[in-house]
Design an enzyme around this catalytic site. Structure first.
Site, PDB file in Angstrom:
ATOM      1  N   ASP A  13       0.891  -1.233  -0.001  1.00  0.00           N
ATOM      2  CA  ASP A  13      -0.076   0.072  -0.134  1.00  0.00           C
ATOM      3  C   ASP A  13       0.717   1.188   0.067  1.00  0.00           C
ATOM      4  O   ASP A  13       0.672   2.085  -0.786  1.00  0.00           O
ATOM      5  CB  ASP A  13      -0.900  -0.016   1.205  1.00  0.00           C
ATOM      6  CG  ASP A  13      -2.056  -0.962   0.917  1.00  0.00           C
ATOM      7  OD1 ASP A  13      -2.470  -1.251   0.002  1.00  0.00           O
ATOM      8  OD2 ASP A  13      -2.983  -1.277   2.027  1.00  0.00           O
ATOM      9  N   ARG A  92       0.817   4.709  16.569  1.00  0.00           N
ATOM     10  CA  ARG A  92       0.410   5.889  15.574  1.00  0.00           C
ATOM     11  C   ARG A  92       0.722   7.337  16.064  1.00  0.00           C
ATOM     12  O   ARG A  92       1.149   8.049  15.132  1.00  0.00           O
ATOM     13  CB  ARG A  92      -0.944   5.576  14.971  1.00  0.00           C
ATOM     14  CG  ARG A  92      -1.192   4.267  14.466  1.00  0.00           C
ATOM     15  CD  ARG A  92      -0.357   3.870  13.358  1.00  0.00           C
ATOM     16  NE  ARG A  92      -0.659   2.552  12.993  1.00  0.00           N
ATOM     17  CZ  ARG A  92       0.262   1.954  12.324  1.00  0.00           C
ATOM     18  NH1 ARG A  92       1.540   2.022  12.580  1.00  0.00           N
ATOM     19  NH2 ARG A  92      -0.297   0.880  11.758  1.00  0.00           N
ATOM     20  N   ASP A 121      -6.688   3.610  11.964  1.00  0.00           N
ATOM     21  CA  ASP A 121      -5.211   4.120  11.682  1.00  0.00           C
ATOM     22  C   ASP A 121      -5.410   5.593  11.147  1.00  0.00           C
ATOM     23  O   ASP A 121      -4.696   6.384  11.533  1.00  0.00           O
ATOM     24  CB  ASP A 121      -4.217   3.222  11.175  1.00  0.00           C
ATOM     25  CG  ASP A 121      -3.774   2.118  12.130  1.00  0.00           C
ATOM     26  OD1 ASP A 121      -3.915   2.378  13.258  1.00  0.00           O
ATOM     27  OD2 ASP A 121      -3.450   1.048  11.656  1.00  0.00           O
ATOM     28  N   SER A 173      -3.142  -9.410   7.194  1.00  0.00           N
ATOM     29  CA  SER A 173      -2.728  -7.939   7.392  1.00  0.00           C
ATOM     30  C   SER A 173      -2.094  -7.858   8.898  1.00  0.00           C
ATOM     31  O   SER A 173      -2.515  -8.294   9.846  1.00  0.00           O
ATOM     32  CB  SER A 173      -3.664  -6.806   7.187  1.00  0.00           C
ATOM     33  OG  SER A 173      -3.343  -5.639   7.849  1.00  0.00           O
TER      34      SER A 173
HETATM   35  N1  ARG Z   1      -7.591  -3.380  15.032  1.00  0.00           N
HETATM   36  C1  ARG Z   1      -6.268  -2.747  15.552  1.00  0.00           C
HETATM   37  C2  ARG Z   1      -6.406  -1.255  15.876  1.00  0.00           C
HETATM   38  O1  ARG Z   1      -7.210  -0.683  15.481  1.00  0.00           O
HETATM   39  C3  ARG Z   1      -5.067  -3.008  14.685  1.00  0.00           C
HETATM   40  C4  ARG Z   1      -5.186  -2.337  13.241  1.00  0.00           C
HETATM   41  C5  ARG Z   1      -3.977  -2.769  12.382  1.00  0.00           C
HETATM   42  N2  ARG Z   1      -4.047  -4.336  12.036  1.00  0.00           N
HETATM   43  C6  ARG Z   1      -3.512  -4.792  11.261  1.00  0.00           C
HETATM   44  N3  ARG Z   1      -3.490  -6.137  11.537  1.00  0.00           N
HETATM   45  N4  ARG Z   1      -2.774  -4.297  10.321  1.00  0.00           N
HETATM   46  O2  ARG Z   1      -5.593  -0.754  16.611  1.00  0.00           O
END
Ligand code: ARG
Length: 395
Positions: A13, A92, A121, A173
């Site tokens: 991505d 983040r 995110d 992912s």
């Molecule tokens: N659900 C989690 C969050 O919102 C992780 C998000 C990213 N997860 C991932 N497998 N890329 O913080």
């Protein structure tokens, strides 16, 4: 020329985001923050350059991540919906903050990320951008492009001479840092199914874990872990050790159907052995060292705190105010907790604190008892007075 600082991971991505931004006339600076994921610099730097960035900035953020993000989370026993220790969510705001600082240094007018329009995110990045640099413009390529499939993305990459590793096609992912691993997609999209064993990165299953329990002892000073098994240790090393030890014992897995900020329910599997162990130990120590009213009130604050982290509200006045409360409560949270790790379980084995409020003389049912039981009847008489009144009325 329009200059943009893109939060970059080197995955499909963000690689494609480089090409997409280039097509729209941007000069791209890739920003990559090391929060404990595995970064192969020898591979990723040439890859970013070949994708078309003018510069890639890689920074080791592990110390800041631990000191300014994980420590507050430990003090707050931060968890979302009882099961998620917020590894991704905590990273983040730090990455976004450093991205803003990079944009200022490089005199870039734009900030970008590779998050889609469905996830949390994007919210966390942009909430941080808004708080720290309301004057900078935001571009979210993955929210705007319209690739119908991964295959189309790969075609775009080939056309733009962006190197992609198609062979490494994982059905999941995965986001990873010091505080834990988040696994999404693939078979997990079916809530009736479990995640296959080979998808876990950090933890063994309880069945595969050793049949002999592992004992660990964790020392805290003012709510922060400072030692393991009697040895002083910095928190990065301590977390890495507990991820290894706990993971081998099958500790720290969770499987959660969670409520995303944007309202969707999604399914994710988490691995966070160190977070699970440290939070468990920290709560045990608080049980001994916080007075009753503070302990009960803190629970409500903790829940809110976890939600704020999840929803991207790290740099907000409310979060800062809750930190002030939490830090005040942690002044006495010092001591040592002994635990047994056994086939996915964390079991308390001993507590010790020089600031403990537990008084054996008061609690004991033996000869040494100093509790004044004559005070109890008057105490209960007044405590029950309102119910004497409602009781009489009922009659
Ligand atoms: N659900 C989690 C969050 O919102 C992780 C998000 C990213 N997860 C991932 N497998 N890329 O913080």
């Amino acid at each position: 020329m329009k200059k943009v600082v893109l939060a970059y991971s080197g995955g499909l991505d963000t690689s494609i985001a480089v090409g997409w931004l280039k097509d729209r006339g941007f000069e791209i600076i890739a920003y990559l923050g090391d929060v404990g994921q595995k970064i192969d610099r020898a591979k990723i730097i040439p890859k970013a350059k070949r994708s078309g960035v003018s510069k890639i900035v890689i920074e080791d953020l592990r110390k800041e991540f631990v000191d300014s993000y994980i420590k507050p989370a430990i003090k707050a026993n931060a968890v979302y919906e009882d099961k998620y220790f917020l590894a991704t969510a905590l990273s983040r705001p730090l990455i976004a903050k450093r991205q803003v600082e990079t944009a200022k240094k490089e005199e870039a007018g734009y900030l970008a990320h590779g998050c889609t329009g469905k996830g949390n995110d994007q919210v966390r990045f942009e909430m941080t951008f808004a708080s720290l640099a309301p004057e900078l413009k935001i571009v979210a390529p993955a929210r705007e492009w319209d690739f119908a499939s991964r295959e189309e993305q790969v075609d775009f990459a080939v056309e733009h001479k962006i190197p992609v590793d198609v062979s490494k096609k994982s059905p999941y992912s995965i986001d990873e840092n010091l505080w834990g691993v988040s696994i999404e997609c693939g078979v997990l999209e079916d809530p009736e199914k479990v995640l296959p064993e080979d998808a876990y990165l950090l933890t063994k299953s309880p069945e595969q874990a050793p049949s002999k329990p592992k004992l660990v002892s964790i020392a805290f000073e003012k709510g922060v872990p400072v030692g393991l098994d009697g040895k002083k240790m910095n928190l990065i090393a301590l977390i890495n050790s507990l991820n290894t030890i706990g993971g081998a014992c099958g500790v720290g897995r969770s499987d959660l159907i969670e409520n995303r900020t944007v309202g969707i329910k999604s399914r994710e599997v988490y691995e966070a052995p160190a977070a699970a162990i440290l939070t468990f130990a920290h709560k045990e120590l608080e049980a001994m060292t916080l007075d009753k009213e503070t302990a009960h009130f803190k629970k409500t604050i903790e829940q809110k705190y976890g939600q704020l982290i999840y929803n991207g509200c790290w740099f907000t006045p409310l979060k800062a105010s809750l930190d002030a409360f939490i830090n005040e409560t942690q002044k006495t949270v010092s001591g040592e907790i002994k635990l047994k790790l056994y086939k996915g379980n964390i079991i308390i084995c001993g507590r010790k604190s020089r600031l403990s409020l537990y008084s054996k003389e008061l609690a004991t049912y033996s000869q040494e008892d100093i509790f004044d039981r004559t005070a109890a009847s008057g105490f209960i008489k007044l405590l029950s007075l309102p119910y004497r009144l409602t009781g009489k009325r009922r009659k």
